[in-house]
Design an enzyme around this catalytic site. Structure first.
Site, mmCIF file in Angstrom:
data_model
loop_
_atom_site.group_PDB
_atom_site.id
_atom_site.type_symbol
_atom_site.label_atom_id
_atom_site.label_comp_id
_atom_site.label_asym_id
_atom_site.label_seq_id
_atom_site.Cartn_x
_atom_site.Cartn_y
_atom_site.Cartn_z
ATOM 1 C CB SER A 1 -0.897 0.011 1.236
ATOM 2 O OG SER A 1 -0.100 0.290 2.374
ATOM 3 C CE LYS A 2 -0.592 8.475 -0.198
ATOM 4 N NZ LYS A 2 0.690 9.029 0.164
ATOM 5 N NE ARG A 3 -1.837 3.216 6.523
ATOM 6 C CZ ARG A 3 -2.112 2.462 7.538
ATOM 7 N NH1 ARG A 3 -1.402 2.522 8.629
ATOM 8 N NH2 ARG A 3 -3.119 1.614 7.489
#
Ligand code: GLU
Length: 509
Positions: A266-268
């Site tokens: 994910s972007k995180r």
């Protein structure tokens, strides 16, 4: 494979920036088309107006272009089966929804969003999940339950409705997935009555997707694993619409997993560990939040493509470096794995280093020039090329070029303290002054000649080399880094070399 012409599509929804997993889906479609002399098509699936994000479509197209994954048909390109933006095909879908109603495969549902919400809440309170379909649909506000007159009256009075697929009861839907093998879903156990057509006059993803794949003569649907649960509905839709004979083959690609821990990348993960998960930089039009991109982080598209190709596919050999063209010759769905592949950001850098090193000095010099310009540095082509040749091996990214070479272009403003305290002795200024006098006398200002004069002088003086070389390097570059000292002298030029020695003597004392 059947003798049907291979036509594959990448069908993103413009709901935000394209995740690198999306680029990999596009890549595998592109490669599959190349391998089979087929056609790679871009279709924009923008029927969900509530999720539309301005700029997302442009972003998708620019990303594909950057990667070299150019479609032969698509928005802005055209083609026999256009338009390729679903919002522009809006009027085409209703008749298929109507056809499904007439044949008993679909029905009108008049339940309001509030009513559905209440049912959902009620189920939750009983620790259950509400599902609109087999077992519930008989008692809800739809054309299965209402009389024909009631339905007709609602329709003529303009009451809002959706059209839902009528899932057949207790049926095993089995389909061959080209990556996963045979997959079976039982309708009663796992499938609800999905909305096909919405009250805003737009089809949902499911209907538009199947209708368009059919009309665009798509032979293979290659998409992410998250769409596997939609496959049985799509298979049934082909059947219901009478298109079974030309139904595409399906292949669901494995997930790209987090570098550590469980789940989808994910972007995180990227934010936490400092790597991009998007091909290009993206500025959120609403919040202004910026997400970094591979392109802006200095990756070459060749490196990005190469690393994506190996996330889920392998050539069956140890070879790791592939050009897009080679991949197009080698690719096969049989070599795509079922399980997710872990993303390794270090390996991504390693790929970039490889492609960086593959570039010629002249190519890199050309990429370095705008960086120098931005820094306000003026330097001739010859010097830039020579500097690049000296430091190339130490770099992985174009941005490393400046970090490794700034001292060739600007005099040090400060001197590394540790080196100063270790190498700068009381007699250093005197020694360096003598060296600068020596340098004045060197007429052929080339590394070899400078070194020769320097060595002869040192031998004559019987000074230890390190005693002079280390502070000399410190004077010229501000620390103890860099390539061969005499090469540095040559590239700086005689005048600048002497100037920097004087400056260091003044500043360090
Ligand atoms: N619009 C879907 C998406 O955003 C397409 C899925 C498919 O390829 O069928 O991924």
């Amino acid at each position: 494979m059947s003798d049907k012409k291979v036509r594959v599509r990448f069908a993103p929804s413009p709901t935000g920036p394209l995740h690198m997993g999306g680029v990999r889906t596009a890549l595998f479609n592109y490669l599959f088309a190349k391998k089979h002399n087929g056609e790679f098509i871009l279709r924009i699936e923008d029927t969900d107006q509530t999720r539309f994000v301005p700029g997302a479509e442009e972003y998708i197209i620019e990303s594909l272009n950057w990667c070299g994954l150019t479609p032969v048909e698509g928005p802005g390109i055209g083609g026999e089966f256009g338009p390729y933006r679903q919002s522009e095909r809006k009027d085409l879908y209703k008749k298929y929804a109507d056809q499904l109603i007439s044949s008993g495969w679909a029905y009108y549902a008049f339940d309001t969003p509030e009513e559905i919400d209440a049912l959902r809440k009620e189920a939750e309170a009983n620790k259950e999940t509400f599902s609109y379909g087999i077992g519930t649909r008989e008692n809800l506000n739809n054309s299965l339950k209402l009389s024909q007159e009631e339905v007709q009256q609602k329709l003529t009075s303009g009451e809002a409705y959706v059209i839902r697929f009528k899932m057949p009861e207790d049926t095993d839907v089995t389909e061959e997935d080209l990556i996963r093998g045979s997959v079976t879903f039982n309708t009663t156990k796992s499938l609800d009555d999905k909305v096909l057509f919405k009250s805003d006059g737009m089809p949902t993803y499911h209907l538009a997707n199947v209708v368009d794949d059919h009309l665009m003569k798509i032979s293979h649907v290659i998409r992410g694993e998250e769409w596997l649960p939609s496959m049985p509905l799509h298979v049934l839709l082909y059947k219901a619409l009478g298109w079974e004979a030309t139904k595409p083959r399906f292949a669901h690609l494995p997930l790209i997993l987090k570098p550590v821990g469980k789940g989808k990348l994910s972007k995180r993960d990227g934010d936490k560990m400092g790597f991009p998960v998007f091909p290009l930089k993206w500025t959120d039009p609403q919040t202004g939040d910026i997400s970094r991109g591979y392109r802006e982080d200095g990756y070459f598209p060749e490196a990005f493509i190469n690393l994506l190709a190996l996330l889920g596919w392998n050539p069956g050999t140890d070879k790791e470096f592939f050009s897009l063209e080679e991949l197009g010759e080698l690719f096969s769905l049989e070599r795509v794995v079922k399980s997710g592949s872990r993303f390794d950001p270090e390996k991504a850098k390693w790929f970039n280093k490889h492609y960086f090193q593959e570039k010629t000095v002249d190519e890199l010099a050309l990429l370095f020039k705008p960086v120098l310009k931005e820094k306000g540095v003026e330097a001739g082509d010859e010097k830039i090329a020579k500097v690049v040749a000296e430091i190339k091996e130490r770099c992985e990214f174009v941005s490393d070029l400046w970090d490794q070479s700034y001292y060739f272009f600007e005099a040090p403003e400060s001197y590394d303290e540790k080196t100063v305290s270790k190498r700068w002795k009381e007699d250093t200024p005197g020694k360096l002054s003598e060296i600068s006098v020596l340098f004045e006398s060197v007429s052929d200002w080339k590394a070899e000649a400078i070194k020769e004069a320097f060595s002869a002088f040192m031998n004559e003086k019987e000074w230890g080399f390190g005693v002079v070389m280390n502070p000399l390097r410190l004077s010229l570059v501000g620390g103890n880094m860099g390539p061969d000292l005499f090469v540095i002298c040559e590239l700086l030029g005689k005048e600048e070399t002497i100037k920097r020695i004087q400056l260091a003597i003044e500043k360090i004392g």
